[in-house]
Write a protein that holds these residues in place. Structure first.
Motif, PDB file in Angstrom:
ATOM      1  N   ASP A  86       0.729  -1.301  -0.169  1.00 43.89           N
ATOM      2  CA  ASP A  86       0.003   0.046   0.072  1.00 43.89           C
ATOM      3  C   ASP A  86       0.893   1.285   0.014  1.00 43.89           C
ATOM      4  N   GLY A  87       2.222   1.087   0.229  1.00 38.83           N
ATOM      5  CA  GLY A  87       3.109   2.318   0.247  1.00 38.83           C
ATOM      6  C   GLY A  87       3.619   2.442  -1.242  1.00 38.83           C
ATOM      7  N   TRP A  88       3.364   1.350  -2.152  1.00 40.42           N
ATOM      8  CA  TRP A  88       3.777   1.710  -3.543  1.00 40.42           C
ATOM      9  C   TRP A  88       3.007   2.873  -4.202  1.00 40.42           C
ATOM     10  N   SER A 122      -2.581   7.363   5.496  1.00 39.39           N
ATOM     11  CA  SER A 122      -1.159   7.239   5.372  1.00 39.39           C
ATOM     12  C   SER A 122      -0.615   7.619   6.469  1.00 39.39           C
ATOM     13  N   SER A 142      -0.742   3.723  -3.074  1.00 35.25           N
ATOM     14  CA  SER A 142      -0.719   4.886  -2.003  1.00 35.25           C
ATOM     15  C   SER A 142      -1.509   5.864  -2.601  1.00 35.25           C
TER      16      SER A 142
END
Length: 376
Positions: free
Chosen positions: A210-212, A283, A216
């Protein structure tokens, strides 16, 4: 039935894109204490007069619901007939609001913010759609230049010409020539698969990526929509958990999964709101901002209202940054490859010309012939 649904969607599209204006018009109706029947009939006549076919069609659908008598007293029920699904939870809050005029203004502002975020997404998605095919075409043309030089290069010059970066460029040119179209199609299919997975993929694997860039961006975008909806529901009397449960009912699979994780965490620890929302829904940047606001807020509900209203510009800025990063990740690789091939299209001919000088060529030919005569 499906065709009828599509025609209805197309017919209401223009109205839905401008629905914030309608919410404000309806808010004015409540402030003037105008009857709903009078409002619908008068606005239909105005829409026909100004040739706003989509608005007229929407108003007729709402009027039909009102005249049916079933739940006609619920304004949210009337609006659900024509508004997109993403507004449904805010409309549920509208029926609970004591001041419907003010609630409709809040919904209009939330829609404006959501439309702005969607515009950012659409604008940023346009650049890769344009640049990727252009980059492929440029790489293909430059690769053909390199391959044409390879065909005209004598065998005894090959080893010296195709060394270092020139050799990489030739390999890339061969790949583009032999499988370039297939690679482009595979990239498009991978991109399509990634887009389709955004609202559907759940589980530990999803949390890990999910940080890609693309994922994201989707998370930040969905968080922005969630915060505006939460602000509306809480400001009209909803509780934190009740609002989360309401939103989950009409959310995508991914959002429903994330909200379920938040609700389970709140059941285990009702005071651990930051930890609950930090399990993947918000986030790190939004979570840090929420923690800052919580230090001076009476409750976490107030924090969510703040993030969904006055902090809207900060949330939007985060979505914009995420879109830029996603663009850089998608477009950057193809642009770098095209730039590399562009440089190679200059260095390869230069090296070729130097090696094809008569003096150099004669020496290379003699060395090659001598090597051929050596016993194995």
């Amino acid at each position: 039935m499906m065709l009828q649904r599509w025609w209805r969607w197309i017919g209401l599209l223009n109205f839905r894109l401008k629905r914030a204006e309608f919410y404000r018009d309806m808010s004015e109706m409540f402030r003037r204490n105008e009857a709903l029947m009078s409002f619908f009939e008068g606005e239909i006549a105005n829409a026909v007069r100004t040739r706003q076919g989509s608005r007229a069609a929407a108003l007729r659908l709402m009027l039909a619901r009102y005249q049916s008598g079933e739940n006609s007293g619920r304004v949210g029920y009337l609006l659900e007939a024509v508004m997109p699904r993403c507004d449904s939870m805010m409309l549920a809050g509208l029926d609970r609001a004591s001041d419907k005029a003010q609630a409709l203004v809040i919904i209009a502002e939330a829609v404006d913010r959501q439309m702005e975020m969607r515009a950012v997404m659409l604008t940023q998605a346009t650049l890769p759609a344009i640049l990727l095919p252009l980059s492929y075409g440029l790489i293909k043309v430059l690769g053909d230049v390199i391959l044409s030089i390879e065909k005209s290069t004598p065998v005894y010059v090959q080893d010296l010409l195709w060394t270092g970066a020139n050799g990489w460029a030739r390999s890339l040119a061969r790949l583009t020539s032999d499988h370039g179209l297939l690679c482009l199609v595979l990239m498009m299919l991978l991109a399509l698969a990634a887009v389709l997975s955004l609202p559907r993929w759940r589980g530990r694997g999803r949390l890990a990526i999910d940080g890609w860039p693309i994922y994201s961006l989707y998370r930040d975008f969905q968080a922005g929509l969630l915060l505006t909806s939460m602000a509306m529901l809480i400001k009209t009397g909803g509780t934190l958990k009740g609002s989360l449960e309401d939103i989950a009912q009409s959310s995508s699979l991914w959002m429903r999964w994330q909200l379920g994780r938040v609700l389970r965490a709140l059941d285990d620890n009702p005071t651990g709101t930051i930890e609950a929302f930090g399990r993947g829904l918000l986030s790190p940047h939004l979570l840090a901002r929420a923690a800052t606001l919580q230090r001076t807020s009476a409750s976490f509900s107030d924090v969510l209202v703040e993030l969904g209203t006055s902090e809207g510009e900060r949330v939007l800025a985060r979505v914009k940054r995420g879109a830029v990063v996603a663009n850089a990740a998608i477009v950057g690789v193809s642009v770098l490859v095209a730039a590399f091939m562009g440089i190679a299209s200059l260095t390869v001919p230069g090296r070729f010309s130097a090696l094809m000088e008569p003096n150099s060529l004669m020496g290379l030919k003699q060395a090659h012939e001598a090597k051929q005569k050596l016993p194995p």
